[in-house]
Design a protein around this motif. Sequence first.
Motif, PDB file in Angstrom:
ATOM      1  N   ALA A 118       0.830  -1.208   0.000  1.00 50.99           N
ATOM      2  CA  ALA A 118       0.000   0.000   0.000  1.00 50.99           C
ATOM      3  C   ALA A 118       0.861   1.254   0.000  1.00 50.99           C
ATOM      4  O   ALA A 118       0.561   2.224  -0.702  1.00 50.99           O
ATOM      5  N   LEU A 119       1.943   1.249   0.769  1.00 48.40           N
ATOM      6  CA  LEU A 119       2.839   2.401   0.805  1.00 48.40           C
ATOM      7  C   LEU A 119       3.598   2.552  -0.506  1.00 48.40           C
ATOM      8  O   LEU A 119       3.809   3.668  -0.988  1.00 48.40           O
ATOM      9  N   SER A 120       3.984   1.444  -1.116  1.00 51.38           N
ATOM     10  CA  SER A 120       4.672   1.496  -2.409  1.00 51.38           C
ATOM     11  C   SER A 120       3.794   2.103  -3.486  1.00 51.38           C
ATOM     12  O   SER A 120       4.271   2.866  -4.326  1.00 51.38           O
ATOM     13  N   GLU A 121       2.507   1.771  -3.459  1.00 47.82           N
ATOM     14  CA  GLU A 121       1.577   2.328  -4.443  1.00 47.82           C
ATOM     15  C   GLU A 121       1.450   3.841  -4.318  1.00 47.82           C
ATOM     16  O   GLU A 121       1.159   4.523  -5.292  1.00 47.82           O
ATOM     17  N   LEU A 122       1.693   4.374  -3.118  1.00 50.93           N
ATOM     18  CA  LEU A 122       1.638   5.822  -2.906  1.00 50.93           C
ATOM     19  C   LEU A 122       2.932   6.513  -3.330  1.00 50.93           C
ATOM     20  O   LEU A 122       3.004   7.735  -3.352  1.00 50.93           O
ATOM     21  N   GLY A 123       3.968   5.728  -3.612  1.00 47.17           N
ATOM     22  CA  GLY A 123       5.247   6.306  -3.979  1.00 47.17           C
ATOM     23  C   GLY A 123       6.219   6.426  -2.829  1.00 47.17           C
ATOM     24  O   GLY A 123       7.267   7.061  -2.960  1.00 47.17           O
ATOM     25  N   VAL A 124       5.898   5.808  -1.694  1.00 46.34           N
ATOM     26  CA  VAL A 124       6.817   5.815  -0.556  1.00 46.34           C
ATOM     27  C   VAL A 124       7.913   4.802  -0.852  1.00 46.34           C
ATOM     28  O   VAL A 124       7.641   3.634  -1.094  1.00 46.34           O
ATOM     29  N   THR A 158       2.691  16.365   2.536  1.00 44.63           N
ATOM     30  CA  THR A 158       1.637  16.185   1.533  1.00 44.63           C
ATOM     31  C   THR A 158       1.177  14.728   1.427  1.00 44.63           C
ATOM     32  O   THR A 158       0.052  14.474   1.018  1.00 44.63           O
ATOM     33  N   LEU A 159       2.045  13.786   1.791  1.00 42.09           N
ATOM     34  CA  LEU A 159       1.701  12.355   1.709  1.00 42.09           C
ATOM     35  C   LEU A 159       1.144  11.794   3.007  1.00 42.09           C
ATOM     36  O   LEU A 159       0.701  10.649   3.043  1.00 42.09           O
ATOM     37  N   LEU A 160       1.169  12.583   4.074  1.00 38.10           N
ATOM     38  CA  LEU A 160       0.825  12.066   5.397  1.00 38.10           C
ATOM     39  C   LEU A 160      -0.561  11.437   5.461  1.00 38.10           C
ATOM     40  O   LEU A 160      -0.711  10.279   5.846  1.00 38.10           O
ATOM     41  N   ASP A 161      -1.584  12.185   5.077  1.00 35.88           N
ATOM     42  CA  ASP A 161      -2.953  11.683   5.212  1.00 35.88           C
ATOM     43  C   ASP A 161      -3.193  10.425   4.392  1.00 35.88           C
ATOM     44  O   ASP A 161      -3.800   9.467   4.870  1.00 35.88           O
ATOM     45  N   MET A 168      -4.056   6.727   5.958  1.00 36.87           N
ATOM     46  CA  MET A 168      -5.288   6.047   5.525  1.00 36.87           C
ATOM     47  C   MET A 168      -4.974   4.687   4.903  1.00 36.87           C
ATOM     48  O   MET A 168      -5.690   3.712   5.144  1.00 36.87           O
ATOM     49  N   ALA A 169      -3.916   4.606   4.104  1.00 35.33           N
ATOM     50  CA  ALA A 169      -3.550   3.343   3.466  1.00 35.33           C
ATOM     51  C   ALA A 169      -3.172   2.301   4.516  1.00 35.33           C
ATOM     52  O   ALA A 169      -3.609   1.149   4.444  1.00 35.33           O
ATOM     53  N   ILE A 170      -2.373   2.697   5.498  1.00 38.43           N
ATOM     54  CA  ILE A 170      -1.977   1.763   6.554  1.00 38.43           C
ATOM     55  C   ILE A 170      -3.203   1.316   7.344  1.00 38.43           C
ATOM     56  O   ILE A 170      -3.394   0.127   7.608  1.00 38.43           O
ATOM     57  N   SER A 171      -4.064   2.270   7.708  1.00 38.34           N
ATOM     58  CA  SER A 171      -5.264   1.944   8.478  1.00 38.34           C
ATOM     59  C   SER A 171      -6.148   0.963   7.732  1.00 38.34           C
ATOM     60  O   SER A 171      -6.683   0.020   8.324  1.00 38.34           O
ATOM     61  N   LYS A 172      -6.295   1.187   6.452  1.00 39.43           N
ATOM     62  CA  LYS A 172      -7.193   0.350   5.647  1.00 39.43           C
ATOM     63  C   LYS A 172      -6.678  -1.082   5.526  1.00 39.43           C
ATOM     64  O   LYS A 172      -7.424  -2.034   5.753  1.00 39.43           O
ATOM     65  N   VAL A 173      -5.407  -1.249   5.180  1.00 42.46           N
ATOM     66  CA  VAL A 173      -4.908  -2.599   4.920  1.00 42.46           C
ATOM     67  C   VAL A 173      -4.564  -3.370   6.192  1.00 42.46           C
ATOM     68  O   VAL A 173      -4.578  -4.599   6.183  1.00 42.46           O
ATOM     69  N   ALA A 174      -4.265  -2.670   7.295  1.00 43.93           N
ATOM     70  CA  ALA A 174      -3.903  -3.363   8.532  1.00 43.93           C
ATOM     71  C   ALA A 174      -5.117  -3.725   9.377  1.00 43.93           C
ATOM     72  O   ALA A 174      -5.003  -4.475  10.339  1.00 43.93           O
ATOM     73  N   ASN A 175      -6.280  -3.234   9.014  1.00 45.28           N
ATOM     74  CA  ASN A 175      -7.490  -3.451   9.798  1.00 45.28           C
ATOM     75  C   ASN A 175      -8.077  -4.834   9.544  1.00 45.28           C
ATOM     76  O   ASN A 175      -8.393  -5.186   8.421  1.00 45.28           O
ATOM     77  N   THR A 176      -8.214  -5.612  10.623  1.00 47.47           N
ATOM     78  CA  THR A 176      -8.909  -6.895  10.536  1.00 47.47           C
ATOM     79  C   THR A 176     -10.248  -6.824  11.259  1.00 47.47           C
ATOM     80  O   THR A 176     -11.055  -7.725  11.148  1.00 47.47           O
TER      81      THR A 176
END
Length: 112
Positions: A19-25, A68-71, A75-83
């Motif tokens: 998810a972070l890679s897709e954002l360009g991190v 600029t990438l923070l939000d 959100m990406a981490i929250s979404k994919v790590a949520n079970t």
Amino acid sequence: MKLITAIVKPFKLDDVREALSELGVSGVTVTEVKGFGRQKGHTELYRGAEYVVDFLPKAKVEVAVADTLLDSAVMAISKVANTGKIGDGKIFVTNLEQVIRIRTGETGEEAL
């Protein structure tokens, strides 16, 4: 610049990285850690004896991002790590005063 520190379940680590890679991190640091929050560990049975596992295995993900990438990163981490179950983890955001790339001497967001 911000430092995002996320404590997630180990099996969610690859999803977080993707998810972070897709954002360009481009840079992520991962540490295997143990801990507990509200779940306070659990009991397990081993060779007929019951014992308490106080500290559960977790993965600590650290990533430095531009403001600029923070939000979108959070959100990406929250979404994919949520079970949806207890022990999903936490995300901490802290300010970064300065970042320096050792090899080139670049500073600030250019060093990210």
